[in-house]
Design a protein around this motif. Structure first.
Motif, short mmCIF file in Angstrom:
data_model
loop_
_atom_site.label_atom_id
_atom_site.label_comp_id
_atom_site.label_asym_id
_atom_site.label_seq_id
_atom_site.Cartn_x
_atom_site.Cartn_y
_atom_site.Cartn_z
N GLU A 1 -3.30 9.54 17.01
CA GLU A 1 -3.06 9.60 18.43
C GLU A 1 -4.25 10.31 19.10
OE1 GLU A 1 0.10 11.77 21.27
OE2 GLU A 1 0.89 10.62 19.60
N ILE A 2 -4.65 9.80 20.23
CA ILE A 2 -5.78 10.36 20.97
C ILE A 2 -5.28 11.43 21.93
CG2 ILE A 2 -7.62 9.85 22.60
CD1 ILE A 2 -7.71 7.04 21.47
N GLU A 3 -5.94 12.58 21.90
CA GLU A 3 -5.59 13.65 22.81
C GLU A 3 -6.61 13.68 23.95
OE1 GLU A 3 -5.34 18.46 22.64
OE2 GLU A 3 -4.59 17.34 20.92
N HIS A 4 -6.15 13.51 25.15
CA HIS A 4 -7.03 13.48 26.31
C HIS A 4 -7.22 14.89 26.86
CE1 HIS A 4 -7.25 9.13 26.61
NE2 HIS A 4 -5.96 9.11 26.33
N TYR A 5 -8.47 15.20 27.19
CA TYR A 5 -8.77 16.51 27.76
C TYR A 5 -8.90 16.37 29.27
CZ TYR A 5 -11.39 20.66 29.04
OH TYR A 5 -11.81 21.82 29.64
N ILE A 6 -8.21 17.20 29.99
CA ILE A 6 -8.31 17.23 31.45
C ILE A 6 -8.78 18.62 31.84
CG2 ILE A 6 -7.08 17.03 33.63
CD1 ILE A 6 -5.09 15.18 32.18
N GLY A 7 -9.90 18.68 32.52
CA GLY A 7 -10.41 19.99 32.90
C GLY A 7 -11.40 19.89 34.04
N LYS A 8 -11.46 20.93 34.83
CA LYS A 8 -12.33 20.94 36.00
C LYS A 8 -13.80 20.97 35.60
CE LYS A 8 -12.21 22.89 40.55
NZ LYS A 8 -11.59 23.87 41.42
N ASP A 9 -14.14 21.56 34.46
CA ASP A 9 -15.54 21.65 34.05
C ASP A 9 -16.16 20.28 33.84
OD1 ASP A 9 -13.86 21.27 31.88
OD2 ASP A 9 -15.17 22.32 30.48
N ARG A 10 -15.45 19.37 33.26
CA ARG A 10 -16.00 18.02 33.06
C ARG A 10 -15.96 17.20 34.34
NH1 ARG A 10 -13.83 16.56 27.02
NH2 ARG A 10 -14.80 18.37 26.04
N THR A 11 -14.96 17.42 35.17
CA THR A 11 -14.87 16.71 36.45
C THR A 11 -16.04 17.08 37.34
OG1 THR A 11 -12.47 16.68 36.29
CG2 THR A 11 -13.42 16.28 38.46
N GLN A 12 -16.38 18.36 37.40
CA GLN A 12 -17.50 18.80 38.23
C GLN A 12 -18.81 18.17 37.77
OE1 GLN A 12 -17.16 23.02 37.84
NE2 GLN A 12 -15.91 23.22 39.69
N ARG A 13 -19.03 18.09 36.48
CA ARG A 13 -20.26 17.49 35.96
C ARG A 13 -20.34 16.01 36.32
NH1 ARG A 13 -20.66 18.72 30.02
NH2 ARG A 13 -20.86 20.79 30.90
N LEU A 14 -19.23 15.31 36.19
CA LEU A 14 -19.20 13.89 36.52
C LEU A 14 -19.41 13.67 38.01
CD1 LEU A 14 -18.70 10.97 35.59
CD2 LEU A 14 -16.27 11.37 35.98
N GLU A 15 -18.74 14.46 38.83
CA GLU A 15 -18.89 14.32 40.28
C GLU A 15 -20.31 14.66 40.72
OE1 GLU A 15 -16.91 13.00 42.53
OE2 GLU A 15 -15.52 12.50 40.94
N ARG A 16 -20.93 15.63 40.08
CA ARG A 16 -22.31 15.99 40.42
C ARG A 16 -23.24 14.82 40.10
NH1 ARG A 16 -25.82 18.88 43.44
NH2 ARG A 16 -27.74 19.10 42.29
N THR A 17 -23.06 14.18 38.96
CA THR A 17 -23.87 13.03 38.59
C THR A 17 -23.66 11.90 39.59
OG1 THR A 17 -23.73 13.65 36.27
CG2 THR A 17 -24.41 11.40 36.75
N ASN A 18 -22.41 11.62 39.93
CA ASN A 18 -22.13 10.56 40.90
C ASN A 18 -22.76 10.86 42.25
OD1 ASN A 18 -20.64 9.15 39.03
ND2 ASN A 18 -18.67 9.91 39.74
N GLY A 19 -22.68 12.11 42.69
CA GLY A 19 -23.29 12.49 43.96
C GLY A 19 -24.79 12.34 43.95
N THR A 20 -25.41 12.70 42.84
CA THR A 20 -26.87 12.56 42.73
C THR A 20 -27.28 11.10 42.77
OG1 THR A 20 -26.98 14.60 41.45
CG2 THR A 20 -28.87 13.12 41.31
N VAL A 21 -26.58 10.26 42.05
CA VAL A 21 -26.91 8.82 42.05
C VAL A 21 -26.71 8.25 43.45
CG1 VAL A 21 -26.22 6.57 41.15
CG2 VAL A 21 -26.46 8.50 39.61
N ARG A 22 -25.66 8.65 44.15
CA ARG A 22 -25.45 8.16 45.52
C ARG A 22 -26.58 8.59 46.44
NH1 ARG A 22 -20.10 9.49 44.71
NH2 ARG A 22 -20.36 11.45 45.80
#
Length: 89
Positions: A1-22
């Protein structure tokens, strides 16, 4: 079974990358009748923007690049390093 990690630290990194590309790709929006329609050029430019963010740009607080923090590089790269790195386009 796959355990999904939900956390603000990874969300911030992803959003920062998306913002930079935009920000980097904002100039591609159609402002007049003459605009780029070549998708190959769009792909290459996007890769350059993401490469810059991951390998060259240094975080103001950490003074390291994303690649250094991930353990993929020992030092910040420069444009010459990206230009001579063997890739498949």
């Amino acid at each position: 079974e796959i355990e999904h990690y939900i956390g603000k630290d990874r969300t911030q990194r992803l959003e920062r990358t998306n913002g930079t590309v935009r920000q980097q790709t904002g100039r591609w929006h159609r402002r007049q009748n003459k605009f780029g329609k070549v998708w190959e050029q769009t792909k290459v430019t996007t890769r350059l923007a993401v490469s810059y963010f991951n390998w060259i740009w240094q975080h103001s607080r950490f003074k390291t690049t994303a690649a250094q923090r991930a353990g993929l590089a020992e030092r910040p790269w420069c444009w010459h390093d990206i230009a001579i790195y063997p890739t498949i386009i």
